[in-house]
Design a protein around this motif. Structure first.
Motif, PDB file in Angstrom:
ATOM      1  N   THR A 118      -0.251   3.363  -3.404  1.00  0.00           N
ATOM      2  CA  THR A 118      -0.996   4.615  -3.159  1.00  0.00           C
ATOM      3  C   THR A 118      -0.243   5.833  -3.716  1.00  0.00           C
ATOM      4  OG1 THR A 118      -0.037   4.647  -0.961  1.00  0.00           O
ATOM      5  CG2 THR A 118      -2.303   3.851  -1.129  1.00  0.00           C
ATOM      6  N   TRP A 120      -8.913  -7.375  -3.340  1.00  0.00           N
ATOM      7  CA  TRP A 120      -8.749  -6.367  -4.394  1.00  0.00           C
ATOM      8  C   TRP A 120      -9.906  -6.386  -5.390  1.00  0.00           C
ATOM      9  CZ3 TRP A 120      -6.169  -2.054  -5.000  1.00  0.00           C
ATOM     10  CH2 TRP A 120      -5.123  -1.809  -4.139  1.00  0.00           C
ATOM     11  N   GLU A 179       0.833  -1.210   0.000  1.00  0.00           N
ATOM     12  CA  GLU A 179       0.000   0.000   0.000  1.00  0.00           C
ATOM     13  C   GLU A 179       0.868   1.260   0.000  1.00  0.00           C
ATOM     14  OE1 GLU A 179      -3.435   0.175   0.000  1.00  0.00           O
ATOM     15  OE2 GLU A 179      -3.711  -1.998   0.052  1.00  0.00           O
TER      16      GLU A 179
END
Ligand SMILES: [Fe+2]
Ligand SMILES: [Fe+2]
Length: 278
Positions: free
Chosen positions: A152, A270, A148
């Motif tokens: 991100t 996901w 992440e």
């Protein structure tokens, strides 16, 4: 209870999702406003249209030797997924062309390289090369899904969806070529020897392409961007590639299978996140 006249045909273990991206509103440096990391993703994208065609051709060339009906179904779904990836990464070129980044030229170099490889190898060797590259894509994709802190950093929602969709599917179909290789009697030494050669070739290509993309964009001496990108990719503590060393080396273990790297729960999480039904 009556027995049916014939057993029902199996369904593939994963679906083919139709996608239709447009990157008309995507900024040039869509990865945190950073040239190096944006070009790294451009770099990877330039490998896919002909790379994935090579994978499809490799498995198609041996499918008449595969008798397992489930594997036949999965090969069809694999071809469907990879064809869709090629198509969407070709659309990616429109974003690149819009910003003066010539990815088609790099794609054509991959085409020439793969034509040369095809000329000098057997069908089994090409399938072994496909297994090696599918292991790369699956482990890179798994990292992208898990990290992440890295995923991100993608600012553009369409790019984010493209890459995460592709990452899910690379894990869904990661065993198909490997199973086909085993089904045609592929052995350990060709599999691992090809992985060794493929590793040198793969890193040679992405390093050359990275320098090319940065140079063409006038960013070759943007040391800040190089330092930041190299830390993200190669940083000894938390870099993207160092975290792949162990799963990469697993491939050399006799008896290795891609499903030894369990990612079903990760894929499910996901798929829910991206709103996929199956
Ligand atoms: Fe793919
Ligand atoms: Fe793949």
């Amino acid at each position: 209870m009556t027995a049916s006249a014939s057993a029902p045909l199996p369904k593939a273990n994963f679906p083919v999702r139709r996608m239709d991206f447009s990157f008309a509103s995507t900024q040039k440096y869509w990865w945190s406003g950073d040239p190096f990391m944006t070009h790294f993703m451009n770099n990877l994208s330039s490998l896919f249209p002909y790379g994935e065609k090579f994978f499809v051709d490799s498995v198609r060339a041996v499918r008449d030797q595969v008798s397992d009906p489930q594997l036949q179904k999965d090969i069809s779904a694999f071809i469907g997924q990879e064809a869709m990836h090629s198509k969407e990464h070709a659309t990616y070129n429109d974003y690149a062309a819009e910003h003066g980044i010539d990815l088609e030229r790099l794609e054509l170099r991959i085409k020439v390289l793969l034509e040369w490889v095809t000329r000098f190898t057997t069908r089994k060797q090409r399938l072994a090369a496909t297994c090696a590259l599918e292991h790369f894509t699956a482990t890179m994709a798994e990292q992208l899904l898990r990290r992440e802190d890295i995923n991100t950093q993608m600012d553009d929602p369409k790019m984010y969806k493209l890459w995460m969709w592709h990452a899910i599917e690379e894990n869904e179909h990661k065993a198909v070529c490997y199973d086909a290789y085993n089904a045609i009697g592929g052995g350990y030494f060709i599999r691992t020897g090809t992985m060794l050669l493929t590793t040198f070739l793969f890193f040679g290509v992405i390093m050359t392409f990275q320098v090319h993309l940065m140079r063409k964009d006038g960013q070759l001496f943007n040391w800040r961007s190089w330092a930041r990108g190299l830390k993200t990719l190669l940083g000894p503590r938390n870099g993207y590639f160092p975290k792949m060393i162990k799963p990469y080396l697993d491939y050399y273990r006799p008896g290795f299978h891609p499903f030894d790297h369990e990612t079903k729960a990760l894929e499910k999480r996901w798929k829910e996140r991206l709103g996929f039904n199956g």
